[in-house]
Design a protein around this motif. Sequence first.
Motif, mmCIF file in Angstrom:
data_model
loop_
_atom_site.group_PDB
_atom_site.id
_atom_site.type_symbol
_atom_site.label_atom_id
_atom_site.label_comp_id
_atom_site.label_asym_id
_atom_site.label_seq_id
_atom_site.Cartn_x
_atom_site.Cartn_y
_atom_site.Cartn_z
ATOM 1 N N UNK A 1 0.822 -1.251 0.004
ATOM 2 C CA UNK A 1 -0.059 0.115 -0.093
ATOM 3 C C UNK A 1 0.824 1.326 0.156
ATOM 4 N N UNK A 2 2.116 1.204 0.204
ATOM 5 C CA UNK A 2 3.082 2.336 0.085
ATOM 6 C C UNK A 2 3.755 2.378 -1.056
ATOM 7 N N UNK A 3 3.297 1.840 -1.939
ATOM 8 C CA UNK A 3 4.055 1.888 -3.427
ATOM 9 C C UNK A 3 5.183 0.958 -3.800
ATOM 10 N N UNK A 4 5.698 0.205 -2.677
ATOM 11 C CA UNK A 4 6.835 -0.727 -2.873
ATOM 12 C C UNK A 4 6.480 -2.206 -3.080
ATOM 13 N N UNK A 5 7.373 -2.667 -3.869
ATOM 14 C CA UNK A 5 7.022 -4.089 -4.156
ATOM 15 C C UNK A 5 8.454 -5.012 -3.650
ATOM 16 N N UNK A 6 7.935 -6.255 -2.863
ATOM 17 C CA UNK A 6 9.045 -6.999 -2.497
ATOM 18 C C UNK A 6 9.149 -8.212 -3.516
ATOM 19 N N UNK A 7 10.190 -8.505 -3.933
ATOM 20 C CA UNK A 7 10.469 -9.848 -4.559
ATOM 21 C C UNK A 7 10.917 -10.776 -3.600
ATOM 22 N N UNK A 8 10.173 -11.973 -3.502
ATOM 23 C CA UNK A 8 10.276 -13.012 -2.679
ATOM 24 C C UNK A 8 10.728 -14.374 -3.321
ATOM 25 N N UNK A 9 11.651 -15.061 -2.685
ATOM 26 C CA UNK A 9 11.836 -16.600 -3.416
ATOM 27 C C UNK A 9 11.021 -17.586 -3.079
ATOM 28 N N UNK A 10 10.590 -18.316 -4.003
ATOM 29 C CA UNK A 10 9.665 -19.194 -3.892
ATOM 30 C C UNK A 10 9.928 -20.444 -3.103
ATOM 31 N N UNK A 11 11.154 -20.741 -2.948
ATOM 32 C CA UNK A 11 11.749 -21.741 -2.173
ATOM 33 C C UNK A 11 11.492 -21.638 -0.474
ATOM 34 N N UNK A 12 11.665 -20.273 -0.103
ATOM 35 C CA UNK A 12 11.612 -20.184 1.277
ATOM 36 C C UNK A 12 10.692 -18.835 1.542
ATOM 37 N N UNK A 13 10.296 -18.146 0.940
ATOM 38 C CA UNK A 13 9.777 -16.782 1.292
ATOM 39 C C UNK A 13 10.550 -15.670 1.651
ATOM 40 N N UNK A 14 11.889 -15.814 1.540
ATOM 41 C CA UNK A 14 12.729 -14.765 1.838
ATOM 42 C C UNK A 14 12.826 -13.795 0.831
ATOM 43 N N UNK A 15 12.968 -12.232 1.240
ATOM 44 C CA UNK A 15 13.151 -11.303 0.266
ATOM 45 C C UNK A 15 14.393 -11.361 -0.432
ATOM 46 N N UNK A 16 14.312 -11.213 -1.823
ATOM 47 C CA UNK A 16 15.569 -11.202 -2.563
ATOM 48 C C UNK A 16 15.793 -9.924 -3.313
ATOM 49 N N UNK A 17 14.614 -8.902 -3.065
ATOM 50 C CA UNK A 17 14.945 -7.547 -3.798
ATOM 51 C C UNK A 17 13.859 -6.580 -3.114
ATOM 52 N N UNK A 18 14.100 -5.335 -3.118
ATOM 53 C CA UNK A 18 13.271 -4.450 -2.784
ATOM 54 C C UNK A 18 12.967 -3.308 -3.884
ATOM 55 N N UNK A 19 11.823 -3.256 -4.566
ATOM 56 C CA UNK A 19 11.683 -2.076 -5.520
ATOM 57 C C UNK A 19 10.828 -0.953 -4.826
ATOM 58 N N UNK A 20 11.415 0.215 -4.803
ATOM 59 C CA UNK A 20 10.857 1.421 -4.065
ATOM 60 C C UNK A 20 9.656 1.852 -4.800
ATOM 61 N N UNK A 21 8.967 2.828 -4.034
ATOM 62 C CA UNK A 21 7.747 3.601 -4.852
ATOM 63 C C UNK A 21 8.306 4.664 -5.592
ATOM 64 N N UNK A 22 7.893 4.909 -6.772
ATOM 65 C CA UNK A 22 8.241 6.073 -7.754
ATOM 66 C C UNK A 22 7.789 7.446 -7.063
ATOM 67 N N UNK A 23 6.835 7.343 -6.054
ATOM 68 C CA UNK A 23 6.209 8.640 -5.449
ATOM 69 C C UNK A 23 6.887 8.882 -4.111
ATOM 70 N N UNK A 24 7.075 10.091 -3.785
ATOM 71 C CA UNK A 24 7.888 10.497 -2.743
ATOM 72 C C UNK A 24 7.041 10.315 -1.337
ATOM 73 N N UNK A 25 5.802 10.367 -1.447
ATOM 74 C CA UNK A 25 4.840 9.989 -0.273
ATOM 75 C C UNK A 25 4.448 8.609 -0.455
ATOM 76 N N UNK A 26 4.542 7.917 -1.530
ATOM 77 C CA UNK A 26 3.999 6.509 -1.511
ATOM 78 C C UNK A 26 2.558 6.530 -2.186
ATOM 79 N N UNK A 27 2.211 5.574 -2.994
ATOM 80 C CA UNK A 27 0.862 5.524 -3.591
ATOM 81 C C UNK A 27 0.794 4.033 -3.490
ATOM 82 N N UNK A 28 -0.424 3.370 -3.083
ATOM 83 C CA UNK A 28 -0.891 1.846 -3.382
ATOM 84 C C UNK A 28 -0.599 1.466 -4.704
#
Length: 361
Positions: free
Chosen positions: A120-147
């Motif tokens: 909901x803050x505009x970020x996207x988490x890339x997670x590994x299918x094998x264990x659910x751990x985060x592999x990358x963080x994609x930040x929101x393009x907007x300063x205040x964040x948008x869902x």
Amino acid sequence: MSSSSLTLFLSLVLVGGAAFGAGWLLHLPLMSSPARSPWSPITSQADIKRTYTVGSSPVTGLAFSPDGRLLVATTYSGRVVVRDTFTGREVNKKYTPESTGAATGVTFNPDGRTYAVSTSTGAVLLMAAKDGNKVAFLPSPNRRGSAVTSTAYSHDGRTLAVANAQGTVQLWSVDRERPAILATPGRQHSVSDVAFDRRNATLAVASVDGTVQLWDVQDPSRPEVLSTVQRGLPATSIGYSPDGSVLAAGSSDGTTKFWNVRNPAEPQPYREAASRSLPSGVGSISGLVFTARSRVAATTTGGYVQLWDVHKNPKLLRAPTRSQAFTSLSYNAERSTLAIGITNGTVQVWSADSTDRLGGK
């Protein structure tokens, strides 16, 4: 394209706005096809195989892995729950960081190794299918964040489209160790859904202003608008056929329309294939999927799963207990099942074979 009566043979599956091939035939009549008889909806009970509880807050997204072995569910409270579709066992459960807010959806990469969890803050988490751990963080393009309202992978798994409520669409290169932003185009109004065609050449971008734009993304670093489809009402869920020749769009009034987009610069409507007006209380389309034998299924916020046979009059299927809105939909071709997310935090797994029988198998 000829204006004479023509039948398109398509092999397709549309899942929550993303398309996956399933080896079936779909016949869509062109505008010159004879008029159909008046539509009379049929309400029946679903064959529910399993019901999972994934939390107490609404389910916001569902995605089967490409091999059909895993089902990922996200909730408004930030839960990301992975289950084994064969045993029903919970494989792992994660939570999105508090700083990213609620989880708003999930999409599997076609390579099966990662899935994208939107927030909901505009970020996207890339997670590994094998264990659910985060592999990358994609930040929101907007300063205040948008869902984030929608995510879609290209079918080669190299590009990820991320759309948000402020009308921005990020195109990310994700076929490398560190994802990189390729382009950040946008629309004047909130984007409700995005979908790549099978050739990864066109991206459909739906907006709450009632239009769907088709973008040329053969070079994803330089997207260009090819055409705009005038839908009228806000398009809430869209998807392509696997060969990219047909675009389907569900709307806020519970109807779905289809376009021939073989030439994306000049899309043509399939007026005879559009769904009819629906009874009150059905709600808006929250997910689209094509199943076997030309059956079209779509979940609605009114707690229905609509079933349409393109050859015959549409059918309307309802769950045995209709007390909650359906929020999301995913299809498992390997096990012929539909997974449906509900606002009470549960996931129902329906037999797609039973929906075919109700549709006139």
